[in-house]
Every structure is written in structure tokens, then in C-alpha cells.
Design an enzyme around this catalytic site. Structure first.
Site, PDB file in Angstrom:
ATOM      1  N   TYR A  44      68.139  39.091  33.375  1.00  0.00           N
ATOM      2  CA  TYR A  44      69.591  39.040  33.162  1.00  0.00           C
ATOM      3  C   TYR A  44      70.275  38.442  34.396  1.00  0.00           C
ATOM      4  O   TYR A  44      71.075  37.508  34.289  1.00  0.00           O
ATOM      5  CB  TYR A  44      70.090  40.469  32.904  1.00  0.00           C
ATOM      6  CG  TYR A  44      71.583  40.614  32.701  1.00  0.00           C
ATOM      7  CD1 TYR A  44      72.243  39.960  31.667  1.00  0.00           C
ATOM      8  CD2 TYR A  44      72.333  41.448  33.539  1.00  0.00           C
ATOM      9  CE1 TYR A  44      73.609  40.127  31.472  1.00  0.00           C
ATOM     10  CE2 TYR A  44      73.693  41.620  33.345  1.00  0.00           C
ATOM     11  CZ  TYR A  44      74.330  40.958  32.319  1.00  0.00           C
ATOM     12  OH  TYR A  44      75.685  41.126  32.128  1.00  0.00           O
ATOM     13  N   LEU A  75      82.698  43.798  24.394  1.00  0.00           N
ATOM     14  CA  LEU A  75      83.933  43.215  24.934  1.00  0.00           C
ATOM     15  C   LEU A  75      84.669  42.249  24.001  1.00  0.00           C
ATOM     16  O   LEU A  75      85.873  42.052  24.131  1.00  0.00           O
ATOM     17  CB  LEU A  75      83.625  42.468  26.246  1.00  0.00           C
ATOM     18  CG  LEU A  75      82.890  43.274  27.326  1.00  0.00           C
ATOM     19  CD1 LEU A  75      82.751  42.454  28.601  1.00  0.00           C
ATOM     20  CD2 LEU A  75      83.639  44.571  27.633  1.00  0.00           C
ATOM     21  N   GLY A 120      80.118  42.316  20.436  1.00  0.00           N
ATOM     22  CA  GLY A 120      79.587  43.260  21.412  1.00  0.00           C
ATOM     23  C   GLY A 120      80.668  44.171  21.961  1.00  0.00           C
ATOM     24  O   GLY A 120      81.735  44.326  21.364  1.00  0.00           O
ATOM     25  N   ILE A 153      81.643  47.659  32.710  1.00  0.00           N
ATOM     26  CA  ILE A 153      82.916  47.787  31.976  1.00  0.00           C
ATOM     27  C   ILE A 153      82.901  49.046  31.112  1.00  0.00           C
ATOM     28  O   ILE A 153      81.952  49.294  30.360  1.00  0.00           O
ATOM     29  CB  ILE A 153      83.183  46.538  31.102  1.00  0.00           C
ATOM     30  CG1 ILE A 153      83.123  45.256  31.950  1.00  0.00           C
ATOM     31  CG2 ILE A 153      84.523  46.660  30.391  1.00  0.00           C
ATOM     32  CD1 ILE A 153      84.107  45.189  33.103  1.00  0.00           C
ATOM     33  N   GLY A 207      79.289  35.593  20.626  1.00  0.00           N
ATOM     34  CA  GLY A 207      78.801  36.954  20.891  1.00  0.00           C
ATOM     35  C   GLY A 207      79.924  37.972  20.837  1.00  0.00           C
ATOM     36  O   GLY A 207      79.947  38.955  21.580  1.00  0.00           O
TER      37      GLY A 207
HETATM   38  N1  LIG Z   1      79.795  45.062  29.217  1.00  0.00           N
HETATM   39  C1  LIG Z   1      79.650  45.002  30.524  1.00  0.00           C
HETATM   40  O1  LIG Z   1      79.705  46.004  31.236  1.00  0.00           O
HETATM   41  C2  LIG Z   1      79.453  43.657  31.186  1.00  0.00           C
HETATM   42  C3  LIG Z   1      79.377  43.591  32.574  1.00  0.00           C
HETATM   43  C4  LIG Z   1      79.167  42.351  33.179  1.00  0.00           C
HETATM   44  C5  LIG Z   1      79.096  41.197  32.406  1.00  0.00           C
HETATM   45  N2  LIG Z   1      79.175  41.302  31.050  1.00  0.00           N
HETATM   46  C6  LIG Z   1      79.029  40.070  30.272  1.00  0.00           C
HETATM   47  O2  LIG Z   1      80.063  39.977  29.294  1.00  0.00           O
HETATM   48  C7  LIG Z   1      79.553  39.387  28.095  1.00  0.00           C
HETATM   49  C8  LIG Z   1      79.848  40.299  26.921  1.00  0.00           C
HETATM   50  O3  LIG Z   1      79.240  41.539  27.175  1.00  0.00           O
HETATM   51  P1  LIG Z   1      79.123  42.669  26.067  1.00  0.00           P
HETATM   52  O4  LIG Z   1      79.029  43.946  26.816  1.00  0.00           O
HETATM   53  O5  LIG Z   1      80.156  42.503  25.020  1.00  0.00           O
HETATM   54  O6  LIG Z   1      77.662  42.339  25.491  1.00  0.00           O
HETATM   55  P2  LIG Z   1      76.950  42.991  24.187  1.00  0.00           P
HETATM   56  O7  LIG Z   1      75.499  43.083  24.460  1.00  0.00           O
HETATM   57  O8  LIG Z   1      77.671  44.212  23.764  1.00  0.00           O
HETATM   58  O9  LIG Z   1      77.205  41.856  23.105  1.00  0.00           O
HETATM   59  C9  LIG Z   1      76.560  40.610  23.141  1.00  0.00           C
HETATM   60  C10 LIG Z   1      76.660  39.966  21.762  1.00  0.00           C
HETATM   61  O10 LIG Z   1      75.884  38.759  21.793  1.00  0.00           O
HETATM   62  C11 LIG Z   1      75.377  38.582  20.480  1.00  0.00           C
HETATM   63  N3  LIG Z   1      74.246  37.644  20.476  1.00  0.00           N
HETATM   64  C12 LIG Z   1      72.952  37.878  20.819  1.00  0.00           C
HETATM   65  N4  LIG Z   1      72.194  36.779  20.578  1.00  0.00           N
HETATM   66  C13 LIG Z   1      73.044  35.828  20.092  1.00  0.00           C
HETATM   67  C14 LIG Z   1      72.862  34.497  19.639  1.00  0.00           C
HETATM   68  N5  LIG Z   1      71.667  33.906  19.634  1.00  0.00           N
HETATM   69  N6  LIG Z   1      73.953  33.819  19.204  1.00  0.00           N
HETATM   70  C15 LIG Z   1      75.177  34.397  19.189  1.00  0.00           C
HETATM   71  N7  LIG Z   1      75.399  35.664  19.596  1.00  0.00           N
HETATM   72  C16 LIG Z   1      74.343  36.379  20.031  1.00  0.00           C
HETATM   73  C17 LIG Z   1      74.960  39.974  20.039  1.00  0.00           C
HETATM   74  O11 LIG Z   1      74.854  40.053  18.631  1.00  0.00           O
HETATM   75  C18 LIG Z   1      76.090  40.826  20.626  1.00  0.00           C
HETATM   76  O12 LIG Z   1      77.084  41.105  19.661  1.00  0.00           O
HETATM   77  C19 LIG Z   1      78.052  39.154  28.336  1.00  0.00           C
HETATM   78  O13 LIG Z   1      77.849  37.820  28.697  1.00  0.00           O
HETATM   79  C20 LIG Z   1      77.723  40.070  29.492  1.00  0.00           C
HETATM   80  O14 LIG Z   1      76.686  39.558  30.277  1.00  0.00           O
HETATM   81  C21 LIG Z   1      79.346  42.504  30.430  1.00  0.00           C
END
Ligand SMILES: NC(=O)c1ccc[n+]([C@@H]2O[C@H](COP(=O)([O-])OP(=O)(O)OC[C@H]3O[C@@H](n4cnc5c(N)ncnc54)[C@H](O)[C@@H]3O)[C@@H](O)[C@H]2O)c1
Length: 374
Positions: free
Chosen positions: A196, A68, A66, A226, A63
């Protein structure tokens, strides 16, 4: 009878580990009887590659396209070498990302594809970032359940079978309205009301279970919201705190979808990624737990707007509350207690609110200047 009792004691010790041992009790027993999480018949430890063999971990990020993942890859490549860090996703990468280091297609719902990637690239560390975030998950519960829960099961099994060190991020969203909210400690009631949150509590518990049951080196941080300048959020409840900067620079106006007094824990992306690397590198004996809260600051939309208006007095902020997001935010922690992370493996944030604002404005205004010049 005494023979039976002695036998049952031996069996119990084999299954649960000796009383003094709190982790990895079952690795040997499980693997010796050829019983891995997916019932792979070979000796699973055959696949694991030790650090001394490679010097650096061989990293896979799922993933990774996204908010991060690209930043994480950049930081890890600086430290471990460009070719030792593979970014993966199901989306097509922009050319800047594609040309910055190894990228591979990987759908976490495809177990065999994942196994092939791990084996062919001799992966030793896995950062599991694929997920559907809170607001997007509520709009598509079936998909969120599949990606966040079934996908996680694939990741856990692959990691346990191939002896990987596994990082899975959790979130402030893993708590709910019955959790203490100000502050929220590491261990307390967790009854989230979003798919979630439910999937993240599941991830925490399954990771810890695999750690105790199979010796999986599972590490997990509960991230706050974040904030990043060069990547956009993927549909979470804290997205407003990123959007406000973009709209402030672009139009001088921002419409916030949360109430002005909604207090949530937040962190700048550099702190988040550094914490992630630090917990992955922490010596095992410093970790009394496998899931830690981390925090940097806590603010409301009104406080963020006021601090931003010190730099941009002309900024106009209005409120049009999205009731789904507001209900989610109202059930989440207001302040996060991360004292265990600070005490045990030395977590310390660098960015507070004024520093965050300065960094975001510097980055976004220089980007705007470059765009105008072109
Ligand atoms: N960004 C935040 O503020 C935040 C806060 C707490 C926790 N997190 C956790 O950090 C992690 C990264 O967050 P993010 O903000 O980059 O998320 P995001 O939603 O920006 O990115 C998630 C990525 O997962 C990919 N994805 C979806 N289905 C998929 C599949 N079947 N196979 C492979 N990839 C797939 C998507 O294409 C996307 O690029 C997540 O697990 C999220 O729960 C993020």
C-alpha cells in the site's frame, strides 16, 4: 560547433522548459508532436472542457463506495449540483446511494471503459479513490499491485490525455521506519514496508512527474487515518479508531488490535473531505508542491479510550494485538507536520479529539435510537 550548441540549447529548452518555468513545460511540445502518455495520435487538448463552458466542474469519483467516496459525492453535489458528480465503483451500490445521484460501473483496470466514461460525460475533475488499503493489501499483494499501481497508470493517462484536474489521495502509510516519525515533514525519506505504502509513493511520484512532463494538474493530499460515523473503513491500520465507537455503543466493550501506546495521526471525515475540495480549488500559484501532508490530531488507543470513557464510564477496553497491523503502525508517522498546507493554501482543521468524540457519539446514538424505534 556553436550551431550545434545553439541547437542543443533549443532542444533542451523545449524538453525541460525555460529555466524560470517550474511546471507545464512539456504540454505544448508533447501534444504538438502527437505524443501523449498512451501515444494517442489526436490532439489531446481537444477533449478538455474548460470551466467557463460548464460553470461547474463535471466530476468523476472512482472507488466511490468505500469509506470516503459517498461523503465526498454528497459534499460535491451540494456545491456543484447533483448531476455534475458521478460516483463509480465495481460494487453494487446500496439503494440509498443509487437513488441519491448518478452512479456508474467503472473498473479502473479497464482503460477503454474509463476513457468512454470521461468522454461521454465530459468529465473535467477526477477524484481517484479506488485502492486496496494497508491491511487488505498485505493479504493480497498481487491484487493491491494491480489496483493501486496499474489502475493508477490508467487514471494518469486518461487525466493527461483529456486535460483533467486529478486528485489522488496518499496516506501516512507512504512513510516507513526510516522516515522521521515525530513529526513527519512533507519532504523526507520515504521507504514504506507495505505494498500500500509503496504504491502510494509511486502515485505521488508519478503524479508529480506527469505534472512536470505533461502539465497534468495533479493534486495530492496525504490523509491521516480517517474517522467517520456513517461509513465503515475498508481494511486499514487505523480502523480501530472507528470500530471502538460502534462497539462502545453496541456492547459497551471493545477489543483493540493495536497496542495501547500506538500513536497515529487521525482526522474526522468532514475535515478530510473539506481539505480535498479546498486543495482542488486552490489557485495554482498558491501551490509550491503537488503533494501535501494534512493533519488534525494524533492519539493512542489508550488516549482515545480514556477520552471516550469520560462520556461512557462503563466502556471496557481490552487489547489483543494483531502483529501485522502493529508492525505497520510502528513504521508510520506518530505526528504529521502539515505546516506547508496551512501556510500555502490555508488548511485548518475543525475537529479535535473531544469534538470528534461528541460528534461520533451524537451520530451513532441517534442512529441507534432510530433503529430501536423502527
Ligand atoms: N480511509 C482512510 O482512513 C484513508 C486514509 C488515507 C488514505 N486513504 C485513501 O483514500 C482513498 C479512499 O479510501 P477509502 O477508505 O474510501 O477506501 P475503501 O477501501 O473503503 O474503498 C475503496 C473502493 O475502491 C473500490 N475498488 C477496488 N478495486 C477497484 C477497481 N478495480 N476499480 C474500481 N474500484 C475499485 C472498492 O470496491 C472500494 O469501494 C483510497 O485511495 C485510500 O488509499 C484513505
Amino acid at each position: 560547433m556553436p550551431v550545434l550548441r545553439a541547437l542543443s540549447k533549443v532542444v533542451k529548452q523545449t524538453l525541460l522548459g525555460s529555466p524560470g518555468c517550474s511546471c507545464q513545460p512539456l504540454t505544448v511540445a508533447v501534444r504538438n508532436i502527437s505524443f501523449s502518455p498512451r501515444q494517442v495520435t489526436s490532439d489531446a487538448s481537444f477533449h478538455s472542457v474548460s470551466f467557463s463552458e460548464t460553470d461547474h466542474p463535471k466530476v468523476l469519483i472512482t472507488g466511490g463506495l468505500g469509506q470516503l467516496g459517498v461523503g465526498l459525492a454528497k459534499m460535491l453535489r451540494k456545491k456543484f449540483g447533483k448531476n455534475n458528480v458521478i460516483l463509480s465503483d465495481i460494487r453494487k451500490p446500496p439503494s440509498s446511494v443509487f437513488h441519491s445521484g448518478p452512479f456508474i460501473y467503472s473498473d479502473i483496470l479497464d482503460y477503454k471503459n474509463l476513457r468512454e466514461i470521461v468522454v461521454n460525460n465530459r468529465i473535467t475533475w477526477l477524484f481517484h479513490y479506488s485502492a486496496l488499503l494497508s491491511a487488505v493489501g498485505e493479504a493480497n499483494v498481487a491484487l493491491a499491485r494491480s489496483v493501486n499501481i496499474t489502475g493508477l497508470h490508467n487514471i494518469l493517462d486518461i487525466a493527461a490525455e483529456h486535460g483533467l484536474r486529478l486528485f489522488v489521495p496518499s496516506t501516512i502509510g507512504a512513510f516507513g521506519p526510516t522516515s522521521p516519525r515525530n513529526p513527519t515533514p512533507d519532504l523526507c525519506v520515504q521507504r514504506p514496508r507495505t505494498i500500500y505504502g509503496v504504491s502510494k509513493v509511486h502515485a505521488e511520484l508519478m503524479g508529480e512527474y506527469y505534472h512536470h512532463r505533461y502539465g497534468l494538474d495533479f493534486r495530492c493530499l496525504r490523509y491521516p487515518g480517517i474517522i467517520s460515523a456513517d461509513s465503515m473503513p475498508g481494511g486499514g491500520t487505523t480502523d480501530y479508531a472507528v470500530q471502538i465507537f460502534h462497539d462502545a455503543i453496541k456492547s459497551g466493550k471493545f477489543e483493540c488490535n493495536l497496542r495501547p501506546d500506538t500513536r497515529l495521526p487521525m482526522m474526522y471525515i468532514d475535515d478530510c473531505l473539506r481539505a480535498t475540495l479546498e486543495v482542488m480549488e486552490a489557485p495554482v500559484d498558491t501551490l509550491s508542491m503537488r503533494t501535501y501532508n494534512i493533519n488534525a490530531m494524533s492519539f493512542t488507543p489508550e488516549e482515545l479510550a480514556q477520552e471516550l470513557q469520560k462520556q461512557m464510564p462503563e466502556l471496557e477496553v481490552t487489547y489483543d494485538v494483531d502483529h501485522v497491523r502493529q508492525a505497520i503502525a510502528d513504521s508510520w508517522p506518530m505526528n504529521f507536520d502539515d505546516s506547508n498546507a496551512r501556510k500555502e493554501w490555508g488548511w485548518k482543521h475543525d475537529y479535535d479529539l473531544p469534538e470528534l468524540i461528541q460528534t461520533m457519539l451524537n451520530y451513532l446514538s441517534s442512529e441507534t435510537r432510530v433503529a430501536r424505534a423502527n
